[in-house]
Motif scaffolding. Structure first.
Motif, PDB file in Angstrom:
ATOM      1  N   VAL A   7       0.844  -1.200   0.000  1.00  0.00           N
ATOM      2  CA  VAL A   7       0.000   0.000   0.000  1.00  0.00           C
ATOM      3  C   VAL A   7       0.878   1.248   0.000  1.00  0.00           C
ATOM      4  N   LYS A   8       1.899   1.212   0.832  1.00  0.00           N
ATOM      5  CA  LYS A   8       2.785   2.374   0.915  1.00  0.00           C
ATOM      6  C   LYS A   8       3.473   2.636  -0.422  1.00  0.00           C
ATOM      7  N   ASP A   9       4.077   1.608  -0.989  1.00  0.00           N
ATOM      8  CA  ASP A   9       4.891   1.805  -2.193  1.00  0.00           C
ATOM      9  C   ASP A   9       4.061   1.994  -3.457  1.00  0.00           C
ATOM     10  N   LEU A  49       1.374  10.542  -3.770  1.00  0.00           N
ATOM     11  CA  LEU A  49       2.138  11.722  -3.378  1.00  0.00           C
ATOM     12  C   LEU A  49       2.958  12.267  -4.547  1.00  0.00           C
ATOM     13  N   ARG A  50       3.507  11.356  -5.334  1.00  0.00           N
ATOM     14  CA  ARG A  50       4.290  11.809  -6.475  1.00  0.00           C
ATOM     15  C   ARG A  50       3.410  12.607  -7.440  1.00  0.00           C
ATOM     16  N   GLU A  51       2.209  12.059  -7.675  1.00  0.00           N
ATOM     17  CA  GLU A  51       1.288  12.765  -8.582  1.00  0.00           C
ATOM     18  C   GLU A  51       0.875  14.115  -7.998  1.00  0.00           C
ATOM     19  N   CYS A  52       0.685  14.150  -6.705  1.00  0.00           N
ATOM     20  CA  CYS A  52       0.304  15.417  -6.065  1.00  0.00           C
ATOM     21  C   CYS A  52       1.417  16.448  -6.213  1.00  0.00           C
ATOM     22  N   LEU A 111       0.725  12.025   6.233  1.00  0.00           N
ATOM     23  CA  LEU A 111      -0.499  12.697   5.785  1.00  0.00           C
ATOM     24  C   LEU A 111      -1.307  11.767   4.888  1.00  0.00           C
ATOM     25  N   ALA A 112      -0.612  11.138   3.968  1.00  0.00           N
ATOM     26  CA  ALA A 112      -1.294  10.225   3.059  1.00  0.00           C
ATOM     27  C   ALA A 112      -1.862   9.026   3.808  1.00  0.00           C
ATOM     28  N   TRP A 113      -1.119   8.542   4.791  1.00  0.00           N
ATOM     29  CA  TRP A 113      -1.594   7.406   5.581  1.00  0.00           C
ATOM     30  C   TRP A 113      -2.859   7.762   6.348  1.00  0.00           C
ATOM     31  N   VAL A 114      -2.883   8.932   6.938  1.00  0.00           N
ATOM     32  CA  VAL A 114      -4.061   9.331   7.711  1.00  0.00           C
ATOM     33  C   VAL A 114      -5.270   9.437   6.795  1.00  0.00           C
TER      34      VAL A 114
END
Lengths: 228, 228
Positions: free
Chosen positions: A137-139, A146-149, A168-171
């Motif tokens: 999920v993380k990778d 996040l990269r796209e953001c 932030l993404a995890w939350v």
DNA sequence: AACTCAGTTTATCGATCGATCACCAGAGAT
DNA sequence: ATCTCTGGTGATCGATCGATAAACTGAGTT
């Protein structure tokens, strides 16, 4: 009743299946059983669900543990068959639309009683496969998002995301995941419109990311934190 | 060795405790055991942890199920002893500060391996106490937070929060909760600074709430939703 | 019609589970 | 010194668990 009556034992009509069919039926029904009862669910109860006797299980699996491993494989790998990465990385479409669609597809795949319960049970057992899934999920998801953001915000897309970004993404991701837990594990009332929930969550995540990106460009480290 | 040697059976120095002490020791150690093994954990393993024999359990609890109920009561009610409502509702302090402090206290209470695992195990059993707890979170925490947010934004604080507001709060709350699950259940690496994580999550939640409040004042219903 | 072989059942084993019963031990009261 | 009361133990029961061994069954092959 003093005589041993030779009742002829009307045996339940023995339904023969091919080896592969029977084996996959064992895995399917075992998934259902373990989802409800946990992995402590009995092999006899499982056999009963198939309408066969318990020792038959051991013609197809050396031990109950091997059956459980098969259940893991099926449950964890099944939703992965859908190609996710493409949805997230197709930059010809707006980021907002991609994220919305991705989470609708993803939650369609995992938001059901069976998947969520197996996932939680296996998580509580602390198995490697669970760690593997979390890392995946993380990778494959969060890092990609996040990269796209960053790309969308005109920031550098090099290297790994910072620990704070990732959190932030995890939350955000966990908030959506917890919707499924509330609905299918706790069976609590939730906002019926799942797509709306995703949309709202995305709104605040994207707004939050922009805010963070802005303050990150001003100062090297954003001292937002308020003393507790 | 042909004679039955009367070894005199040096009985392990029998440690006597008062009834109340022994009883509470059973509950404490049972909480530890069940947190690790699930409620399938054996009564013999429990007795071993106390250094006593298994039948002793049944002098204090009519059945294993009654012991489990006691464990529930202790785990679910313990963190409630700290007065939460006051922290959230003290309007002499800024809302942001109150929320930060509340979530730091709350997570201090429940973010530990024991509490989280018992909570998840009991949730999977689908017990009433779990539903009660979820309802409590909704009524005592989320509804209160939303009321304070509305007050802070100059909106009416009457009546119950809308389903969409509530969902927003749930996703936020769930996101924070999932931090604890990742750290203590999955034992995955997380951002070490918990207060920072809370602060960041609060940033995006509050920003999202303001956005929602603004659009709610403009139009009666915010058609933010993007078609999936 | 007899043979073969894979899918299935019957019977059962040893371990472990929650629970019960009779008995033991030791500190305080008499 | 004896009695009593209570915390604790030893032995054991019936149910259930995962697993094994041997026998049975029936469709396909010869």
């Amino acid at each position: 009743m003093n005589r041993k009556t030779p009742v002829k034992r009307v045996r339940a009509k023995q339904r023969r299946l091919s080896a592969v069919d029977r084996r996959s039926e064992f895995v399917t029904k075992a998934t259902e059983l373990f989802a409800e009862e946990g992995f402590g669910g009995g092999t006899r109860a499982l056999a009963h669900k198939l309408g066969v006797t318990q020792p038959l299980l051991y013609r197809y699996f050396p031990s109950k543990d091997d059956l459980i491993k098969e259940v893991y494989r099926k449950v964890y790998l099944e939703p992965l068959e859908i190609g996710w990465e493409k949805v997230l990385s197709d930059r010809s479409r707006p980021l907002r639309v991609r994220l919305q669609e991705f989470y609708e597809i993803y939650t369609d795949a995992i938001f059901n009683r069976r998947w969520l319960r197996i996932y939680l049970y296996s998580g509580l057992k602390g198995l490697d496969i669970n760690r593997w899934y979390v890392g995946m999920v993380k990778d494959k998801i969060l890092t990609r998002i996040l990269r796209e953001c960053r790309h969308d915000a005109g920031l550098a897309t090099q290297g790994r995301p910072s620990a704070e970004e990732l959190e932030l993404a995890w939350v955000f991701h966990g908030g959506i995941f917890y919707y499924g837990v509330r609905k299918y594990i706790y069976e609590a009332p939730v906002l019926e419109d799942k797509a709306q929930m995703i949309s709202d969550a995305l709104d605040i995540f994207l707004a939050g990311f922009e805010r963070m990106a802005e303050s990150a460009t001003d100062r090297r480290r954003a001292p937002i934190k308020v003393a507790g």
